[in-house]
Each structure stands twice: as structure tokens, then as C-alpha cells.
Design a protein around this motif. Structure first.
Motif, PDB file in Angstrom:
ATOM      1  N   ILE A 176      21.937   0.228  28.184  1.00 44.31           N
ATOM      2  CA  ILE A 176      21.461   0.970  29.358  1.00 44.31           C
ATOM      3  C   ILE A 176      20.978   0.004  30.438  1.00 44.31           C
ATOM      4  CG2 ILE A 176      19.646   2.527  30.185  1.00 44.31           C
ATOM      5  CD1 ILE A 176      19.906   3.964  27.448  1.00 44.31           C
ATOM      6  N   LEU A 177      20.217  -1.003  30.040  1.00 48.95           N
ATOM      7  CA  LEU A 177      19.723  -1.984  31.010  1.00 48.95           C
ATOM      8  C   LEU A 177      20.865  -2.773  31.645  1.00 48.95           C
ATOM      9  CD1 LEU A 177      16.558  -3.336  29.177  1.00 48.95           C
ATOM     10  CD2 LEU A 177      16.636  -1.878  31.209  1.00 48.95           C
ATOM     11  N   LEU A 178      21.868  -3.108  30.859  1.00 49.24           N
ATOM     12  CA  LEU A 178      23.022  -3.830  31.390  1.00 49.24           C
ATOM     13  C   LEU A 178      23.781  -2.988  32.407  1.00 49.24           C
ATOM     14  CD1 LEU A 178      24.804  -6.366  31.274  1.00 49.24           C
ATOM     15  CD2 LEU A 178      26.115  -5.232  29.468  1.00 49.24           C
ATOM     16  N   VAL A 179      24.004  -1.724  32.082  1.00 49.25           N
ATOM     17  CA  VAL A 179      24.695  -0.830  33.020  1.00 49.25           C
ATOM     18  C   VAL A 179      23.861  -0.652  34.288  1.00 49.25           C
ATOM     19  CG1 VAL A 179      25.482   1.545  33.373  1.00 49.25           C
ATOM     20  CG2 VAL A 179      26.031   0.362  31.245  1.00 49.25           C
ATOM     21  N   ALA A 180      22.564  -0.464  34.135  1.00 47.33           N
ATOM     22  CA  ALA A 180      21.692  -0.318  35.296  1.00 47.33           C
ATOM     23  C   ALA A 180      21.708  -1.587  36.143  1.00 47.33           C
ATOM     24  CB  ALA A 180      20.268   0.002  34.852  1.00 47.33           C
ATOM     25  N   PHE A 181      21.720  -2.716  35.496  1.00 44.33           N
ATOM     26  CA  PHE A 181      21.760  -3.997  36.208  1.00 44.33           C
ATOM     27  C   PHE A 181      23.037  -4.113  37.032  1.00 44.33           C
ATOM     28  CE2 PHE A 181      22.603  -8.616  36.371  1.00 44.33           C
ATOM     29  CZ  PHE A 181      21.408  -9.040  36.946  1.00 44.33           C
ATOM     30  N   VAL A 182      24.160  -3.699  36.459  1.00 44.57           N
ATOM     31  CA  VAL A 182      25.443  -3.782  37.162  1.00 44.57           C
ATOM     32  C   VAL A 182      25.514  -2.752  38.286  1.00 44.57           C
ATOM     33  CG1 VAL A 182      27.930  -3.430  36.900  1.00 44.57           C
ATOM     34  CG2 VAL A 182      26.680  -4.762  35.203  1.00 44.57           C
ATOM     35  N   VAL A 183      25.075  -1.529  38.013  1.00 46.09           N
ATOM     36  CA  VAL A 183      25.183  -0.455  39.008  1.00 46.09           C
ATOM     37  C   VAL A 183      24.203  -0.661  40.152  1.00 46.09           C
ATOM     38  CG1 VAL A 183      24.876   2.027  39.378  1.00 46.09           C
ATOM     39  CG2 VAL A 183      26.097   1.215  37.365  1.00 46.09           C
ATOM     40  N   VAL A 184      22.952  -0.929  39.835  1.00 45.42           N
ATOM     41  CA  VAL A 184      21.907  -1.010  40.861  1.00 45.42           C
ATOM     42  C   VAL A 184      21.822  -2.407  41.456  1.00 45.42           C
ATOM     43  CG1 VAL A 184      19.435  -0.751  41.268  1.00 45.42           C
ATOM     44  CG2 VAL A 184      20.611   0.839  39.764  1.00 45.42           C
ATOM     45  N   GLY A 185      21.985  -3.391  40.631  1.00 46.13           N
ATOM     46  CA  GLY A 185      21.845  -4.763  41.098  1.00 46.13           C
ATOM     47  C   GLY A 185      20.475  -5.306  40.759  1.00 46.13           C
ATOM     48  N   PRO A 186      20.380  -6.609  40.633  1.00 43.78           N
ATOM     49  CA  PRO A 186      19.105  -7.202  40.209  1.00 43.78           C
ATOM     50  C   PRO A 186      17.992  -7.059  41.246  1.00 43.78           C
ATOM     51  CG  PRO A 186      20.673  -8.908  40.808  1.00 43.78           C
ATOM     52  CD  PRO A 186      21.412  -7.601  40.838  1.00 43.78           C
ATOM     53  N   LYS A 187      18.359  -6.957  42.506  1.00 42.23           N
ATOM     54  CA  LYS A 187      17.355  -6.878  43.567  1.00 42.23           C
ATOM     55  C   LYS A 187      16.620  -5.540  43.539  1.00 42.23           C
ATOM     56  CE  LYS A 187      16.908  -7.144  48.556  1.00 42.23           C
ATOM     57  NZ  LYS A 187      17.628  -7.224  49.808  1.00 42.23           N
ATOM     58  N   ASP A 188      17.356  -4.443  43.369  1.00 44.27           N
ATOM     59  CA  ASP A 188      16.755  -3.108  43.433  1.00 44.27           C
ATOM     60  C   ASP A 188      16.380  -2.540  42.065  1.00 44.27           C
ATOM     61  OD1 ASP A 188      16.965  -3.003  46.194  1.00 44.27           O
ATOM     62  OD2 ASP A 188      19.025  -2.242  46.117  1.00 44.27           O
ATOM     63  N   LEU A 189      16.671  -3.251  41.001  1.00 37.69           N
ATOM     64  CA  LEU A 189      16.394  -2.736  39.657  1.00 37.69           C
ATOM     65  C   LEU A 189      14.897  -2.450  39.436  1.00 37.69           C
ATOM     66  CD1 LEU A 189      17.773  -1.924  37.050  1.00 37.69           C
ATOM     67  CD2 LEU A 189      17.465  -4.239  36.226  1.00 37.69           C
ATOM     68  N   PRO A 190      13.966  -3.304  39.828  1.00 41.72           N
ATOM     69  CA  PRO A 190      12.537  -2.980  39.643  1.00 41.72           C
ATOM     70  C   PRO A 190      12.112  -1.725  40.410  1.00 41.72           C
ATOM     71  CG  PRO A 190      12.788  -5.314  40.062  1.00 41.72           C
ATOM     72  CD  PRO A 190      14.126  -4.688  40.300  1.00 41.72           C
ATOM     73  N   LYS A 191      12.652  -1.546  41.627  1.00 44.62           N
ATOM     74  CA  LYS A 191      12.320  -0.354  42.413  1.00 44.62           C
ATOM     75  C   LYS A 191      12.810   0.908  41.701  1.00 44.62           C
ATOM     76  CE  LYS A 191      12.689  -2.751  46.837  1.00 44.62           C
ATOM     77  NZ  LYS A 191      13.459  -2.871  48.070  1.00 44.62           N
ATOM     78  N   VAL A 192      14.029   0.851  41.199  1.00 50.74           N
ATOM     79  CA  VAL A 192      14.604   2.002  40.507  1.00 50.74           C
ATOM     80  C   VAL A 192      13.820   2.291  39.220  1.00 50.74           C
ATOM     81  CG1 VAL A 192      16.657   2.860  39.313  1.00 50.74           C
ATOM     82  CG2 VAL A 192      16.894   1.691  41.493  1.00 50.74           C
ATOM     83  N   ALA A 193      13.423   1.254  38.514  1.00 49.23           N
ATOM     84  CA  ALA A 193      12.655   1.425  37.278  1.00 49.23           C
ATOM     85  C   ALA A 193      11.305   2.083  37.568  1.00 49.23           C
ATOM     86  CB  ALA A 193      12.454   0.089  36.588  1.00 49.23           C
ATOM     87  N   ARG A 194      10.624   1.668  38.624  1.00 50.08           N
ATOM     88  CA  ARG A 194       9.342   2.284  38.998  1.00 50.08           C
ATOM     89  C   ARG A 194       9.548   3.743  39.390  1.00 50.08           C
ATOM     90  NH1 ARG A 194       8.244  -2.881  41.139  1.00 50.08           N
ATOM     91  NH2 ARG A 194       9.118  -2.305  43.151  1.00 50.08           N
ATOM     92  N   TRP A 195      10.595   4.011  40.177  1.00 51.43           N
ATOM     93  CA  TRP A 195      10.881   5.376  40.592  1.00 51.43           C
ATOM     94  C   TRP A 195      11.171   6.260  39.377  1.00 51.43           C
ATOM     95  CZ3 TRP A 195      15.200   8.389  39.828  1.00 51.43           C
ATOM     96  CH2 TRP A 195      15.204   9.606  40.486  1.00 51.43           C
TER      97      TRP A 195
END
Length: 100
Positions: free
Chosen positions: A12-31
Motif C-alpha cells: 500500500i505504501l509503495l503504491v501510494a508513493f508511486v501515485v502521490v509522489g514523495p513530496k505530497d505523501l506526508p500531506k496525503v497521510a495526514r489528510w
């Protein structure tokens, strides 16, 4: 609540990393964390307002009472003990009659 193993979480984290990108991943995780928190709070509020939590507690109490009643009504152990006692008495009687 969720039965997610370590490998599933990594996927799941790998897919999220690819889809969202490393820059926005923390923002998406907080949301996502805030959304889950709000959803849980909303569900708990709905349970309280509808009385579902009370019904759920009552059902659990009844389930517990039924289990206790079944345990108390279970005479299988007493029957086993009685059977052993009867067999022992019969063996003793047989032994006494054979020795006379």
C-alpha cells in the motif's frame, strides 16, 4: 479492526508513493488520518444518538448470560463422574463376588 499484514502495508505504501509522489505523501497521510478520525467520531455519534451502542451492550450482556447458563446447564462432567463411580462400584462388586 483491519487485518493488514506487514507485506500488505508495504505494498500500500509503495503504491501510494508511486501515485502521490514523495513530496505530497506526508500531506496525503495526514489528510487520510484526519478523515479516518472524523469518520470514527461520526460513527460513534450516530451509534449514541440512535441508541445502537446501548443495544450492542445489551446484546453482549445477553450473549454472556446465555453462555453462563449453558455452562451451568452442562451436566456432562457430572455424568462422566457418575459413570466412573458406577463402573468402580460394579468392578468392586464383581471382584467381591468372584473372590467368594
Amino acid at each position: 479492526m483491519f487485518n493488514i499484514g506487514f507485506t500488505e502495508l508495504l505494498l500500500i505504501l509503495l503504491v501510494a508513493f508511486v501515485v502521490v509522489g514523495p513530496k505530497d505523501l506526508p500531506k496525503v497521510a495526514r489528510w487520510l488520518a484526519r478523515a479516518v478520525k472524523k469518520s470514527r467520531r461520526l460513527i460513534n455519534d450516530i451509534k449514541k444518538e440512535s441508541g445502537w451502542d446501548t443495544i450492542e451492550k445489551e446484546v453482549n450482556e445477553v450473549r454472556h448470560d446465555v453462555k453462563d447458563a449453558v455452562k451451568q446447564g452442562d451436566i456432562s462432567e457430572e455424568l462422566r463422574e457418575t459413570k466412573k463411580s458406577v463402573e468402580k462400584t460394579a468392578d468392586e462388586f464383581k471382584h467381591d463376588t468372584e473372590s467368594k
